[in-house]
Write a protein that holds these residues in place. Structure first.
Motif, PDB file in Angstrom:
ATOM      1  N   VAL A  83       2.187   4.255   2.688  1.00 37.43           N
ATOM      2  CA  VAL A  83       1.443   3.069   2.526  1.00 37.43           C
ATOM      3  C   VAL A  83       2.027   1.823   3.111  1.00 37.43           C
ATOM      4  O   VAL A  83       3.171   1.406   2.414  1.00 37.43           O
ATOM      5  CB  VAL A  83       0.613   2.697   0.964  1.00 37.43           C
ATOM      6  N   LEU A 104      -2.608   3.237   5.673  1.00 36.60           N
ATOM      7  CA  LEU A 104      -2.109   4.727   5.052  1.00 36.60           C
ATOM      8  C   LEU A 104      -1.737   5.862   6.102  1.00 36.60           C
ATOM      9  O   LEU A 104      -2.796   5.866   7.311  1.00 36.60           O
ATOM     10  CB  LEU A 104      -3.359   5.382   4.120  1.00 36.60           C
ATOM     11  N   ILE A 148      -7.808   9.215   2.251  1.00 39.02           N
ATOM     12  CA  ILE A 148      -7.117   8.001   2.809  1.00 39.02           C
ATOM     13  C   ILE A 148      -8.135   6.891   2.539  1.00 39.02           C
ATOM     14  O   ILE A 148      -7.919   5.676   2.111  1.00 39.02           O
ATOM     15  CB  ILE A 148      -7.083   8.113   4.224  1.00 39.02           C
ATOM     16  N   ALA A 149      -9.548   7.173   2.679  1.00 36.49           N
ATOM     17  CA  ALA A 149     -10.484   6.047   2.358  1.00 36.49           C
ATOM     18  C   ALA A 149     -10.505   5.645   1.137  1.00 36.49           C
ATOM     19  O   ALA A 149     -10.637   4.432   0.687  1.00 36.49           O
ATOM     20  CB  ALA A 149     -11.700   6.614   2.806  1.00 36.49           C
ATOM     21  N   ALA A 207      -9.653  12.672   5.104  1.00 36.58           N
ATOM     22  CA  ALA A 207     -10.150  11.477   5.633  1.00 36.58           C
ATOM     23  C   ALA A 207     -10.519  10.888   4.406  1.00 36.58           C
ATOM     24  O   ALA A 207     -10.531   9.520   4.212  1.00 36.58           O
ATOM     25  CB  ALA A 207     -11.007  11.573   6.504  1.00 36.58           C
ATOM     26  N   ALA A 263      -7.120   3.594   0.348  1.00 38.03           N
ATOM     27  CA  ALA A 263      -7.072   2.137   0.815  1.00 38.03           C
ATOM     28  C   ALA A 263      -8.198   1.219  -0.012  1.00 38.03           C
ATOM     29  O   ALA A 263      -7.616   0.133  -0.131  1.00 38.03           O
ATOM     30  CB  ALA A 263      -7.862   2.466   2.274  1.00 38.03           C
ATOM     31  N   LYS A 264      -9.349   1.788  -0.253  1.00 37.28           N
ATOM     32  CA  LYS A 264     -10.066   0.865  -1.008  1.00 37.28           C
ATOM     33  C   LYS A 264      -9.443   0.673  -2.638  1.00 37.28           C
ATOM     34  O   LYS A 264      -9.589  -0.764  -2.928  1.00 37.28           O
ATOM     35  CB  LYS A 264     -11.427   1.612  -1.331  1.00 37.28           C
ATOM     36  N   PRO A 273      -6.185  -1.864   4.298  1.00 32.66           N
ATOM     37  CA  PRO A 273      -7.205  -1.044   5.442  1.00 32.66           C
ATOM     38  C   PRO A 273      -6.758   0.202   5.572  1.00 32.66           C
ATOM     39  O   PRO A 273      -5.496   0.696   5.209  1.00 32.66           O
ATOM     40  CB  PRO A 273      -6.818  -1.921   6.711  1.00 32.66           C
ATOM     41  N   LYS A 274      -7.724   1.205   5.859  1.00 31.93           N
ATOM     42  CA  LYS A 274      -7.272   2.640   6.010  1.00 31.93           C
ATOM     43  C   LYS A 274      -6.085   2.799   7.237  1.00 31.93           C
ATOM     44  O   LYS A 274      -5.394   3.730   6.869  1.00 31.93           O
ATOM     45  CB  LYS A 274      -8.440   3.500   6.380  1.00 31.93           C
ATOM     46  N   SER A 275      -6.023   1.982   8.244  1.00 28.18           N
ATOM     47  CA  SER A 275      -5.011   2.119   8.833  1.00 28.18           C
ATOM     48  C   SER A 275      -3.411   1.835   8.430  1.00 28.18           C
ATOM     49  O   SER A 275      -2.476   2.172   8.997  1.00 28.18           O
ATOM     50  CB  SER A 275      -5.124   1.359  10.217  1.00 28.18           C
TER      51      SER A 275
END
Length: 110
Positions: free
Chosen positions: A92, A77, A63-64, A60, A67-68, A73-75
Protein backbone atom coordinates in the motif's frame (compact mmCIF):
# COMPACT_ATOMS: atom_id res chain seq x y z
CA UNK A 1 13.96 0.28 7.99
CA UNK A 2 10.62 -1.34 8.65
CA UNK A 3 8.49 -1.28 11.75
CA UNK A 4 5.72 -3.63 12.75
CA UNK A 5 3.86 -4.71 15.83
CA UNK A 6 4.07 -8.47 16.37
CA UNK A 7 0.28 -8.83 16.51
CA UNK A 8 -0.43 -6.75 13.40
CA UNK A 9 -0.69 -8.02 9.82
CA UNK A 10 1.36 -5.17 8.39
CA UNK A 11 4.85 -3.74 8.30
CA UNK A 12 5.51 -0.02 7.86
CA UNK A 13 8.02 0.51 5.03
CA UNK A 14 9.52 3.65 3.48
CA UNK A 15 7.01 3.26 0.61
CA UNK A 16 3.95 2.74 2.83
CA UNK A 17 2.72 -0.60 4.18
CA UNK A 18 3.33 -4.25 3.42
CA UNK A 19 0.10 -6.02 4.31
CA UNK A 20 -0.49 -9.77 4.78
CA UNK A 21 -4.05 -10.85 3.95
CA UNK A 22 -6.02 -14.10 4.11
CA UNK A 23 -8.70 -13.77 1.45
CA UNK A 24 -11.91 -15.77 1.38
CA UNK A 25 -13.58 -15.47 -2.05
CA UNK A 26 -17.32 -16.14 -2.36
CA UNK A 27 -17.54 -15.10 1.29
CA UNK A 28 -21.16 -13.98 1.06
CA UNK A 29 -20.48 -10.28 1.50
CA UNK A 30 -17.45 -8.01 1.35
CA UNK A 31 -15.89 -7.27 4.71
CA UNK A 32 -12.80 -7.08 6.90
CA UNK A 33 -13.00 -9.68 9.64
CA UNK A 34 -10.04 -8.85 11.84
CA UNK A 35 -6.66 -10.44 12.45
CA UNK A 36 -6.05 -14.20 12.38
CA UNK A 37 -2.90 -16.29 12.79
CA UNK A 38 -1.68 -18.71 10.15
CA UNK A 39 -0.10 -22.10 10.90
CA UNK A 40 3.32 -20.42 11.36
CA UNK A 41 1.93 -17.88 13.84
CA UNK A 42 2.03 -14.91 11.44
CA UNK A 43 -0.72 -12.33 11.73
CA UNK A 44 -2.99 -12.00 8.69
CA UNK A 45 -5.80 -9.57 7.94
CA UNK A 46 -8.89 -11.70 7.31
CA UNK A 47 -10.94 -10.37 4.39
CA UNK A 48 -14.03 -11.79 2.68
CA UNK A 49 -15.29 -10.80 -0.75
CA UNK A 50 -18.38 -11.99 -2.58
CA UNK A 51 -16.51 -12.23 -5.90
CA UNK A 52 -15.44 -15.67 -7.13
CA UNK A 53 -11.76 -16.58 -7.54
CA UNK A 54 -12.04 -16.48 -11.33
CA UNK A 55 -9.97 -14.35 -13.71
CA UNK A 56 -8.73 -12.09 -10.91
CA UNK A 57 -12.21 -11.04 -9.78
CA UNK A 58 -11.56 -11.79 -6.09
CA UNK A 59 -8.21 -9.96 -6.16
CA UNK A 60 -9.84 -6.92 -7.80
CA UNK A 61 -12.59 -6.96 -5.16
CA UNK A 62 -9.96 -7.21 -2.41
CA UNK A 63 -8.07 -4.19 -3.75
CA UNK A 64 -11.27 -2.17 -4.12
CA UNK A 65 -12.42 -3.02 -0.58
CA UNK A 66 -9.06 -2.20 1.04
CA UNK A 67 -8.67 1.02 -0.97
CA UNK A 68 -12.07 2.22 0.21
CA UNK A 69 -11.43 1.17 3.82
CA UNK A 70 -8.03 2.90 3.92
CA UNK A 71 -9.13 5.99 1.99
CA UNK A 72 -6.59 5.57 -0.80
CA UNK A 73 -7.00 5.15 -4.56
CA UNK A 74 -7.01 1.59 -5.90
CA UNK A 75 -3.79 2.43 -7.75
CA UNK A 76 -2.04 2.77 -4.36
CA UNK A 77 -2.45 -0.99 -3.76
CA UNK A 78 -0.42 -3.65 -5.54
CA UNK A 79 -0.42 -7.40 -5.16
CA UNK A 80 3.15 -8.45 -4.33
CA UNK A 81 2.57 -12.20 -3.98
CA UNK A 82 -0.19 -14.78 -3.71
CA UNK A 83 -2.13 -14.04 -6.88
CA UNK A 84 -3.76 -17.50 -6.85
CA UNK A 85 -3.34 -18.28 -3.13
CA UNK A 86 -5.56 -17.43 -0.17
CA UNK A 87 -2.67 -15.73 1.63
CA UNK A 88 -1.58 -12.60 -0.19
CA UNK A 89 0.98 -9.87 0.37
CA UNK A 90 -0.02 -6.39 -0.75
CA UNK A 91 1.92 -3.14 -0.93
CA UNK A 92 0.00 0.00 0.00
CA UNK A 93 1.76 3.15 -1.20
CA UNK A 94 1.57 6.30 0.89
CA UNK A 95 2.44 7.55 4.36
CA UNK A 96 3.08 4.31 6.22
CA UNK A 97 2.40 5.71 9.69
CA UNK A 98 -0.91 7.26 8.62
CA UNK A 99 -1.97 4.07 6.81
CA UNK A 100 -1.06 1.99 9.87
CA UNK A 101 -3.14 4.30 12.07
CA UNK A 102 -6.15 3.93 9.72
CA UNK A 103 -5.79 0.16 9.69
CA UNK A 104 -5.44 0.04 13.49
CA UNK A 105 -8.64 2.13 13.78
CA UNK A 106 -10.47 -0.31 11.47
CA UNK A 107 -9.31 -3.27 13.55
CA UNK A 108 -9.91 -1.81 16.99
CA UNK A 109 -12.97 -3.01 18.90
CA UNK A 110 -15.81 -0.54 18.71
Amino acid sequence: MSLSKPDQPYTVTPEGLRLAVRLTPRGGRDGIGGVVLDADGRSLLQVRVSAPPVEGAANAALIALLAKALGVPKSALALVSGETARVKILRVSGDGAALAARLDALLSPR
